[in-house]
Design a protein around this motif. Sequence first.
Motif, PDB file in Angstrom:
ATOM      1  N   UNK A  93      -0.643  -6.400  -9.595  1.00  0.00           N
ATOM      2  CA  UNK A  93       0.522  -6.522  -8.723  1.00  0.00           C
ATOM      3  C   UNK A  93       0.587  -5.430  -7.654  1.00  0.00           C
ATOM      4  N   UNK A  94       1.451  -5.650  -6.687  1.00  0.00           N
ATOM      5  CA  UNK A  94       1.643  -4.738  -5.565  1.00  0.00           C
ATOM      6  C   UNK A  94       1.922  -3.319  -6.049  1.00  0.00           C
ATOM      7  N   UNK A  95       1.221  -2.349  -5.434  1.00  0.00           N
ATOM      8  CA  UNK A  95       1.426  -0.945  -5.756  1.00  0.00           C
ATOM      9  C   UNK A  95       0.579  -0.416  -6.895  1.00  0.00           C
ATOM     10  N   UNK A  96      -0.173  -1.306  -7.566  1.00  0.00           N
ATOM     11  CA  UNK A  96      -0.976  -0.905  -8.726  1.00  0.00           C
ATOM     12  C   UNK A  96      -2.456  -1.110  -8.409  1.00  0.00           C
ATOM     13  N   UNK A  97      -3.256  -0.072  -8.634  1.00  0.00           N
ATOM     14  CA  UNK A  97      -4.682  -0.124  -8.293  1.00  0.00           C
ATOM     15  C   UNK A  97      -5.587  -0.212  -9.519  1.00  0.00           C
ATOM     16  N   UNK A  98      -5.025  -0.498 -10.686  1.00  0.00           N
ATOM     17  CA  UNK A  98      -5.810  -0.546 -11.926  1.00  0.00           C
ATOM     18  C   UNK A  98      -6.322  -1.966 -12.163  1.00  0.00           C
ATOM     19  N   UNK A  99      -7.584  -2.080 -12.552  1.00  0.00           N
ATOM     20  CA  UNK A  99      -8.131  -3.426 -12.712  1.00  0.00           C
ATOM     21  C   UNK A  99      -9.105  -3.605 -13.877  1.00  0.00           C
ATOM     22  N   UNK A 100      -9.254  -2.590 -14.713  1.00  0.00           N
ATOM     23  CA  UNK A 100     -10.221  -2.723 -15.820  1.00  0.00           C
ATOM     24  C   UNK A 100      -9.816  -3.852 -16.761  1.00  0.00           C
TER      25      UNK A 100
END
Length: 219
Positions: A93-100
């Motif tokens: 989601x917007x504002x979050x850069x985590x993707x593991x």
Amino acid sequence: MQQISYDLIVGNHLEVDRLTIQALEEGFAANTILDDGLIAGMAIVGIKFRDNVIFVPEVLVAARAMKAGMAHVEPILSESGIQPVGTVVMGTVKGDLHDIGKNLCIMMLRGAGFIVHDLGVDTAPDEFIDAVVEHEAEVLGMSALLTTTMPNMGRTIDAFEENGLRDIVKIMVGGAPLTQEFADDFGADGYGKDAMDCVELAKRLVGLQEAEEPVPVVS
């Protein structure tokens, strides 16, 4: 198949690559390699990650190993004309850069036969809406790792409502700080606590299998 699973779990991508080619040459079906080798190994990775036995670096090398095997299996499955079980749009989601966690879910979903469109990180509500409409996705998956970005899941669902599109897609949410209660509050159709749960939930949402418990829906 056991050796492929083992090498995937320990992140030996070169061996996974070699063994996948060898298995195909020896007449193993692509589906067998996928189910009994690659997915079986990644399922164990998912369990170990969930239980804090392994951590992000180990997951990344296992993901690289699965990608090495999938490079040989996916083209065969595509050419065989096997129909996908469903289409999923996934994004953080917007504002979050985590993707593991999201990436692990995507890998497991693709292995289970879903077409998955990955929107990456920092995804705005309008981007989710555009992708769902463009790809005619049955399921939308949203991920968040930060408590400060979790409310953007609710804002995205509200955006679907405001545009009169809430009924066209089932929405599932996940991420470390999420709980079933938060998912219910946001109005999501389901909550997955890990990658394996994500796959089972997606299957239920597209009607492939019955839920052991009703999937919570908040109107």
